[in-house]
Design an enzyme around this catalytic site. Structure first.
Site, PDB file in Angstrom:
ATOM      1  N   VAL A   1       2.686   4.451   0.171  1.00  0.00           N
ATOM      2  CA  VAL A   1       1.051   4.044   0.303  1.00  0.00           C
ATOM      3  C   VAL A   1       0.461   4.378  -1.130  1.00  0.00           C
ATOM      4  CG1 VAL A   1      -1.183   4.763   1.372  1.00  0.00           C
ATOM      5  CG2 VAL A   1       0.948   5.121   2.598  1.00  0.00           C
ATOM      6  N   SER A   2      -0.174   3.051  -1.468  1.00  0.00           N
ATOM      7  CA  SER A   2      -0.900   3.323  -2.674  1.00  0.00           C
ATOM      8  C   SER A   2      -2.468   3.154  -2.687  1.00  0.00           C
ATOM      9  CB  SER A   2      -0.457   2.012  -3.381  1.00  0.00           C
ATOM     10  OG  SER A   2      -1.019   1.810  -4.767  1.00  0.00           O
ATOM     11  N   PRO A   3      -3.054   3.888  -3.490  1.00  0.00           N
ATOM     12  CA  PRO A   3      -4.571   3.731  -3.859  1.00  0.00           C
ATOM     13  C   PRO A   3      -5.195   2.514  -4.379  1.00  0.00           C
ATOM     14  CG  PRO A   3      -4.076   5.085  -5.556  1.00  0.00           C
ATOM     15  CD  PRO A   3      -2.811   4.732  -4.634  1.00  0.00           C
TER      16      PRO A   3
ATOM     17  N   ASP B   1       2.932   1.170  -8.764  1.00  0.00           N
ATOM     18  CA  ASP B   1       2.132   2.245  -9.225  1.00  0.00           C
ATOM     19  C   ASP B   1       2.691   2.682 -10.579  1.00  0.00           C
ATOM     20  OD1 ASP B   1       0.174   2.245  -6.948  1.00  0.00           O
ATOM     21  OD2 ASP B   1       1.884   2.969  -5.795  1.00  0.00           O
TER      22      ASP B   1
END
Length: 733
Positions: free
Chosen positions: A306-308, A419
């Site tokens: 998961v990435s922001p 990321d």
């Protein structure tokens, strides 16, 4: 973590409001809290997260903390959960903390009921893990980093133990959107279609908040815990030089956004004022004597993929979306970067995501009504994942026994993620490898044929599980742990589970718990990066794709099945009140650690000058506008490693208090608006500069201010001595 563990931050959010004096009541639970500084060395030490030799600490944006939360049944069992502002937990740190707790409290706190969980910041000092793979870029073991963690965790638990208070617990859940995306969607899509169809999203969106109500203070004295299942940011990338990541401790995009949300929730969005005593180097919040103390924490869960960077991944050279399967641009991964919601301003992305968390947490807190009831309990075991026999469902029905493998890293891990991309010609999704890097690998360790077969289809780049010189390169024995507070069950895992891997683990444990308790429903959450660290855990299907997460799943394609098997055992033991086999003990490798980090030799200033002198001041009679301007002051300084300023501050903004005719502290190292940056003209220089930047917040009160710097200098002929210096006064309007 390092480039082998480049995921971002999902959040486990705990918020405690307690009064410090103990009273007696009929409550089901006693609750205690503690918080202590673990910032460590703010200079010269490589940061843990990216394996980037250029990312060396050079200042502080947020101080790092250990936050301890104890929940106990009166005169019965208790658990202690420690939230750690660090890349991950360390087996060696856990061992030493437990040793100290046993010396102080006997068997009250042990490895069975104490969980130490990392937030996964990529902007904290490294060198505190005991396995060689995680010490390469930090030039070996860093005793200052290690000691800061052990000391801080111990002190936070002591505080929590000494401040137990009775209360009740509520739980609430809600959906938070627009805060995380799956950074490996092609791997996620390899999971079975029928399984994916059970979920609306390819990342978890549910936030779980647990609200603790103090018996004396009622709703005002509250404690909240929140497992937010997504990752929260991982990097700070300069727009013009995307290969340069932040060197300021806790800089965006890591714990900053967690601290941002935490601070907002702590203060309702208002400024927090702190006081600081330089002599004692102790900081505490201003608060009324009759008000409860407040501590908040965000922690990691199953957010390995998961990435922001919610806008997606784009090529920085063309502006086009990156290639879908391998996240490349023109066949290379170095140009592919994810974009946060505030792109191109990473600090703005931090603010946006922190604010989104704050708003959802505040809403859930206000509406929480379901009460947690039931016993406090726990189970813990050590498992050798290098040769674990795992029973799985066979392809033609029935079951079959498979085995996990000694740890190994695939070629895809060296490619990094969107990321934080890797270097050279590595790519995610590489299930073949190439001859040149195989040759380089063989110079370190040529994997056995058995290992190659066991890890297939992963092409082995680093055979870390079979590398033992000068000591172990990777862990083999890992802790698994379950903590229970009534219907809330916490699965403590020593790594980063992907979204679907976490879903499978939670569902498996939920099934065991429900079947063994006459259909009772449990809220099961995962606390990742807890007690030790073993990188990623992808599903069997994601492993076949060999993107970053699969290539970083150490123990082969059946790693997840091994975890599910062992956690089901713990869950059965928990329900049946059976004793759990403790398993083999992990090694204590402290005596084998090697450190190549040079000590501070001396600090000096030019002739006729002194430490703390201002070299670049604010203009005379200057005025600055709040919410818009930045105040920047430079001082002659010394190496921050001389004194870590634990529970203190390097930077301070003070306001002139009319009527009392004195300066009062307003902002320090813990405030989002203030940054302390340390630099020197070249690596071996004895002269250095501290730059303090204050981005004046909209909430600042109009008045007269100054900026002060605190430091410690080591001279060739004397011991370390402290100094300070202040800017000229200026007006904020």
């Amino acid at each position: 973590m390092t480039r082998w563990s480049m995921s971002m931050h999902c959040t486990l959010f705990l918020l405690f409001l307690l009064r410090l004096t103990c009273i007696f009541s009929d409550s089901d639970y006693l609750m205690g809290l503690g918080s202590y500084d673990i910032t460590g060395p703010a200079a010269d030490v490589n940061m843990m997260g990216y394996a980037n030799m250029e990312q060396v600490a050079s200042g502080v944006h947020f101080r790092l903390r250990a936050r301890a939360f104890i929940v106990a049944e009166p005169y019965k069992k208790r658990i202690a959960f420690v939230n750690l502002d660090a890349g991950m937990a360390s087996q060696l740190v856990t061992i030493k903390v437990i040793e100290r707790l046993k010396q102080r409290y006997g068997e009250l706190y042990t490895e069975e009921n104490v969980a130490i969980s990392g937030t996964h910041t990529h902007a904290g000092p490294g060198g505190y893990l005991q396995y060689i793979l995680y010490l390469v870029t930090s030039l070996g073991f860093v005793h200052q980093s290690f000691n800061a963690l052990v000391d801080g965790i111990e002190q936070s638990i002591i505080q929590a133990h000494e401040n137990l208070r009775p209360g009740s617990i509520l739980i609430n859940k809600g959906e938070l959107l627009d805060a995380g995306v799956n950074r490996s969607p092609s791997a996620y899509l390899n999971n079975p279609a029928h399984e994916r169809s059970k979920y609306e999203y390819d990342v978890d969106k549910e936030m779980t908040l647990v609200k603790f109500v103090d018996d004396q203070w009622g709703p005002v004295a509250r404690i909240m815990e929140d497992w937010f299942e997504r990752e929260n940011g991982c990097r700070s990338v300069d727009v013009e030089s995307p290969r340069r990541v932040s060197s300021i401790i806790s800089d965006p995009y890591d714990q900053d956004l967690m601290e941002m949300a935490s601070s907002l929730l702590s203060t309702g969005g208002k400024t927090v004022t702190r006081m600081s005593s330089v002599a004692r180097r102790v900081r505490s919040r201003f608060r009324h004597a009759d008000k409860p103390r407040f501590v908040s924490a965000f922690c990691q869960t199953n957010c390995g993929d998961v990435s922001p960077n919610v806008l997606g991944a784009f090529c920085i050279d063309t502006g086009l979306p990156c290639e879908f399967n391998q996240s490349t641009c023109g066949g290379k991964n170095e140009q592919c970067y994810g974009r946060g919601p505030g792109y191109p301003d990473e600090f703005e992305s931090t603010r946006i995501i922190g604010e989104r968390q704050f708003k959802k947490a505040a809403d859930l807190f206000t509406k929480a009504s379901e009460e947690i009831q039931g016993k406090v309990d726990y189970r813990h075991a050590y498992v050798d994942f290098s040769q674990l026999e795992v029973t799985i469902n066979g392809q033609n029905g029935g079951s079959e026994v498979v085995k996990t493998c000694p740890a190994a890293m695939g070629f895809g891990f060296a490619a990094g993620t969107t990321d934080g991309p890797g270097a050279f010609d590595f790519k995610q999704g590489d299930d073949q490898g190439n001859p040149f890097w195989r040759l380089v690998r063989n110079l370190l360790k040529n994997p056995t044929e058995e290992q190659v077969r066991c890890q297939r289809p992963k092409p082995i780049l680093l055979d870390t599980g079979e590398m033992k010189q000068p000591y172990d390169w990777a862990p083999s024995i890992l802790p698994v742990q379950i903590l229970r507070i009534g219907q809330l069950v916490i699965l403590c895992v020593p790594g980063e589970f992907t979204t679907m891997a976490g879903r499978r683990l939670r569902d498996a444990v939920k099934t065991v718990l429900k079947e063994g308790s006459n259909g009772r429903e449990f809220s099961v959450v995962i606390a990742g990066l807890t007690n030790s660290y073993s990188q990623y855990i992808a599903t069997f299907e994601e492993y076949q794709v060999q993107r970053y997460e699969g290539a970083s799943t150490l123990y082969g394609p059946h790693t997840l099945s091994g975890y599910i098997q062992e956690f089901k055992k713990l869950a059965n033991d928990l329900l049946s009140a059976q004793t759990t086999d403790p398993g083999p003990q992990p090694p204590d490798l402290l005596h084998k650690q090697i450190s190549l980090l040079t000590p501070v030799v001396a600090d000096m200033t030019p002739i006729g000058t002194a430490f703390g002198d201002v070299t670049s001041d604010v203009p005379r009679l200057s005025k600055f506008r709040k919410g818009a301007d930045i105040v920047r002051v430079q001082f002659r300084s010394a190496n921050p490693r001389n004194d870590l300023m634990t529970e203190g501050t390097f930077a301070l903004v003070e306001r002139w208090l009319e009527g009392r005719e004195t300066w009062v502290p307003v902002y320090d190292d813990d405030d989002f608006c203030l940054r302390f940056k340390w630099s020197r003209p070249f690596k071996l220089s004895t002269q250095s500069t501290a730059t303090i930047e204050w981005r004046i917040p909209e909430t600042a009160s109009p008045g007269v201010y100054r900026i002060t710097h605190f430091g410690s200098a080591k001279t060739p002929i004397s011991s370390i001595h402290h100094f300070s210096g202040s800017s000229s006064a200026f007006v904020v309007y």
